[in-house]
Enzyme design. Sequence first.
Site, PDB file in Angstrom:
ATOM      1  N   HIS A  68       0.774  -1.246  -0.156  1.00 17.47           N
ATOM      2  CA  HIS A  68       0.129   0.061  -0.056  1.00 17.47           C
ATOM      3  C   HIS A  68       0.956   1.129  -0.058  1.00 17.47           C
ATOM      4  O   HIS A  68       0.428   2.232  -0.723  1.00 17.47           O
ATOM      5  CB  HIS A  68      -0.993  -0.102   1.090  1.00 17.47           C
ATOM      6  CG  HIS A  68      -1.677   1.124   1.416  1.00 17.47           C
ATOM      7  ND1 HIS A  68      -1.430   2.062   2.423  1.00 17.47           N
ATOM      8  CD2 HIS A  68      -2.614   1.712   0.572  1.00 17.47           C
ATOM      9  CE1 HIS A  68      -2.229   3.200   2.308  1.00 17.47           C
ATOM     10  NE2 HIS A  68      -3.389   2.922   1.385  1.00 17.47           N
ATOM     11  N   GLU A  71       2.263   1.822  -3.639  1.00 19.73           N
ATOM     12  CA  GLU A  71       0.917   2.507  -4.384  1.00 19.73           C
ATOM     13  C   GLU A  71       1.024   3.871  -4.275  1.00 19.73           C
ATOM     14  O   GLU A  71       1.031   4.610  -5.265  1.00 19.73           O
ATOM     15  CB  GLU A  71      -0.323   1.874  -3.808  1.00 19.73           C
ATOM     16  CG  GLU A  71      -1.538   2.466  -4.603  1.00 19.73           C
ATOM     17  CD  GLU A  71      -2.669   2.540  -3.778  1.00 19.73           C
ATOM     18  OE1 GLU A  71      -3.265   3.721  -3.671  1.00 19.73           O
ATOM     19  OE2 GLU A  71      -3.133   1.350  -3.089  1.00 19.73           O
ATOM     20  N   HIS A  72       1.351   4.417  -3.010  1.00 23.10           N
ATOM     21  CA  HIS A  72       1.227   5.863  -2.710  1.00 23.10           C
ATOM     22  C   HIS A  72       2.484   6.681  -3.488  1.00 23.10           C
ATOM     23  O   HIS A  72       2.463   7.645  -4.206  1.00 23.10           O
ATOM     24  CB  HIS A  72       1.312   6.147  -1.195  1.00 23.10           C
ATOM     25  CG  HIS A  72       0.146   6.265  -0.597  1.00 23.10           C
ATOM     26  ND1 HIS A  72      -0.606   7.461  -0.197  1.00 23.10           N
ATOM     27  CD2 HIS A  72      -0.843   5.292  -0.427  1.00 23.10           C
ATOM     28  CE1 HIS A  72      -1.702   7.003   0.523  1.00 23.10           C
ATOM     29  NE2 HIS A  72      -1.927   5.811   0.356  1.00 23.10           N
ATOM     30  N   GLU A 148      -4.206   8.478   6.982  1.00 25.50           N
ATOM     31  CA  GLU A 148      -5.180   7.443   6.428  1.00 25.50           C
ATOM     32  C   GLU A 148      -5.426   6.520   7.260  1.00 25.50           C
ATOM     33  O   GLU A 148      -6.648   6.138   7.463  1.00 25.50           O
ATOM     34  CB  GLU A 148      -4.703   7.106   5.178  1.00 25.50           C
ATOM     35  CG  GLU A 148      -5.627   6.089   4.621  1.00 25.50           C
ATOM     36  CD  GLU A 148      -5.055   5.608   3.176  1.00 25.50           C
ATOM     37  OE1 GLU A 148      -5.545   4.209   2.613  1.00 25.50           O
ATOM     38  OE2 GLU A 148      -4.167   6.018   2.569  1.00 25.50           O
TER      39      GLU A 148
END
Length: 451
Positions: A68, A71-72, A148
């Site tokens: 994840h 991904e950023h 987040e």
Amino acid sequence: MKKQLISATLLALPIIAAQADSKVSEHVLGNGLKVLVKEDHRSPVAVSQVWYKVGSSYEPGGITGISHMLEHMMFKGTDKHPAGEFSRIIAENGGEENAFTGQDYTAYFQTMEASRLAVSFELEADRMRYLHLLPEELKKELQVVTEERRMRTDDNPQAKMGEHFNAMAYSNSPYKHPVIGWPADIANYTVEDLQAWYQRWYAPNNATLVVVGDVQAQAVFDLAEKYFAALKPSDIKPLKPQAEIEQIGVRKMTVKVPAKLPSLVMGYKVPSLTTPNAESDAYALEVLAGVLDGGSSARLSSGLVRGKQIAVAAGAGYSIATRLPSLFELEATPAEGKSVQDLEKALKAEISKLQDQLVSAEELQRIKAQVLASAVYERDSGFYQAMQLGMLETVGLGWQKADEYVAKVNQVTAEQVREVARKYLIDDHLSIAYLDPQPLQAQQAAVKGAK
């Protein structure tokens, strides 16, 4: 901008039935990149998605959530396109773009006017192999991911309970880890960690490019050759087996977090379509989920919510297309004056009915009809058609599985539904989490104290 896709939910997969009467064209480049194209000429739009066979279930302890995080970082630039350029170019061409990470995959997508497909391909090919991973960009993005996680999990009672529930329900399956990662792991990522993960998994021979829209298949293949063929493949070594050990007794936990209402989640260990020799069971579990929670007339809604008024909300979920065996889950929130123990008893009573009595022919046909109706509805979305092709391919089932869904669901019998209820929905395979709501004032005070 970065969305997190945790898992499919109940009856989400019927959208693959939309592919049953459509032609999908496949082409594999010399470097191993698989390209799938489905022509849909109803509007001048094309959806382009790049799926990588890596997600949170690939991650060892110490770097959970790194898929994840990467991904950023994939939006942070290359030699050719500095940070921010990717999104700016897509927007200038009238497109939309995003990305998501799940347990079994990471995917990136753009939706654009079909004639602009080359813009998408050029950008995705560039960052597939030439990403810049810079310390200063990682420092910025660590703050974003930390925030987040706070918003999506730490400040969300249901998500917080779900995270603790998964950590208990699974013993050694990597599905026990949250997709976003554990806080201590997030805080200690290094550029070297990300670089190693990127080099290992982000390669053409570990990716699938899916295009759905107003395109010609051969033209898309030619375009893919132009932009992706020069990229070098990697030596992708298969993962070691990660089979969950057998559960030999019910597991229970209480999660105490600030919340307005109590709730309950129950999960039974079940196979998926990827589990050897379990295909018929997987389709029967899919139908069983529909019997319990396939619309307002399904058993949980009509019986527990409107009928006995034990719950204000109740649902069931099963993800049929996962890389590893997963859980058949039931979730519920008690009505005023009822407890989570009352709910547990009521939910188990519904399971017992399925184990003792055959679903009627009328009810079974209604559930199957709803599955087909969902498929027709989802056919209007090019994005979800592309998503199903990419997901099936990435978890190891192959996109061709899409063509089998309607027929396989229609073949499920009442006897099969009863048999899987008896086989899998048993206490020795059960985990339960109770949410014990704590005063919200304590949470608010903690937030003020942190400022």
